[in-house]
Design a protein around this motif. Structure first.
Motif: not given
Length: 350
Positions: A314-335
């Protein structure tokens, strides 16, 4: 096994164009054969048959090479070598290097050196680009780094084995780091990839890793770490406007990060580091990250009767949404963000 070794020796002796060797010869598990017997009957004949001077690639995973042998191979025997894996192990007390010399007077040093085994040669190699060192003990790394010079080295893998959580481990790791920094300075190698695999729980370990990274910071593009604690590393890698106020960014050319860790305090430290390097401003002169792969092993740490309980996912709650947003930015880069807990693998970001 004896027939297999004889066949391999025959093959090696009759391969005039052989340039690449990858041998995986398991050490004996039977009490009927000692490690010295295994070496004299199998390893030594195989090594004697290897056409060293024509080799370009070598991987010999068994604990075959002593630090002395590593330096001999790098110094004189393999001038064409470009990639090598050394799985080292001391086979006798003759290869122990005693750092007590730092506390002896000149006469004592002279007398002491006569009784402690061979002197290690200096080793210079101007073709080697990839080096993987898998020691049985961390001080073997210090011995090799103290005497090797590798100006063309671009890809380095270090395995720092788990040892006792005590002051001796801290001393050995500090010595290895000091010799590594001297090695980089002496070699003037523009290291592009550093793979530092360590599950040491020593509290000094994050500092040791950071010192190694800092010594190759300018050229490093790929960083692969396995370390007990993640917080210090994530904070140091976070870009906070350093270039704008005149201070240096750690690893400004970093493009790929892979991290496996057992301890993380949360609070969004991971997401903050990735965000700071995902789309940095041009004024920062910091490369964009192309791939991020992070895994947290929230199981009990191996041999961990003296450490705190593992953290909860649960300590990762502050990371997951922010990282998922970057991963879905359309740049094709991977997280990727993965949690390993109680033999269950959970991909939180992919």
């Amino acid at each position: 096994m004896e027939d297999d070794a004889a066949g391999l020796v025959h093959l090696l002796k009759h391969a005039p164009r052989l340039t690449s060797i990858n041998i995986n010869l398991a050490s004996p598990m039977s009490a009927a054969m000692t490690s010295e017997d295994f070496r004299s009957h199998y390893l030594d004949p195989i090594q004697a048959a290897i056409p060293w001077r024509q080799l370009e690639d070598l991987s010999f995973p068994t604990n075959t090479f002593t630090p002395l042998r590593v330096l001999e191979i790098l110094g004189k025997e393999c001038p064409k070598l470009r990639s090598v894996t050394f799985n080292t192990g001391k086979t006798s007390d003759d290869e122990d290097e005693d750092d007590e010399d730092d506390f002896l007077n000149p006469y004592q040093i002279q007398q002491h050196s006569r009784s402690r085994g061979p002197e290690y040669p200096l080793a210079y190699h101007d073709h080697l680009g990839t080096l993987r060192l898998i020691p049985s003990d961390i001080d073997e790394l210090a011995i090799i780094f103290k005497r090797a010079t590798l100006p063309k080295l671009r890809d380095l893998t270090l395995y720092v084995n788990y040892q006792l959580h005590d002051d001796e481990e801290a001393r050995q790791e500090a010595l290895m780091v000091a010799e590594f920094r001297n090695f980089v300075r002496r070699s003037r190698c523009a290291l592009e990839e550093l793979h530092y695999i360590s599950i040491s729980a020593n509290f000094l370990c994050p500092g040791s890793i950071l010192e190694c990274i800092a010594s190759v910071s300018a050229s490093l593009q790929v960083l692969n770490l396995q370390a007990y604690a993640a917080d210090a590393l994530l904070m140091e890698l976070t870009v906070r406007g350093q270039r704008l106020n005149g201070t240096r960014v750690l690893c400004p050319n970093l493009r790929s990060i892979k991290l496996v860790s057992w301890r993380y305090s949360g609070g969004g430290l991971l997401a903050e580091m990735v965000e700071s390097r995902w789309n940095p401003s041009s004024e920062m002169r910091v490369a964009k990250l192309r791939s991020v792969s992070v895994g947290f092993c929230f199981n009990d740490f191996p041999f961990e009767d003296q450490f705190e309980p593992p953290p909860h996912a649960s300590i990762l709650k502050g990371d997951v949404d922010r990282l998922q947003a970057l991963s879905n930015d359309g740049s094709g880069r991977k997280i990727g963000l993965t949690v390993y807990k109680d033999n269950v693998v959970t991909e939180l970001v992919k």
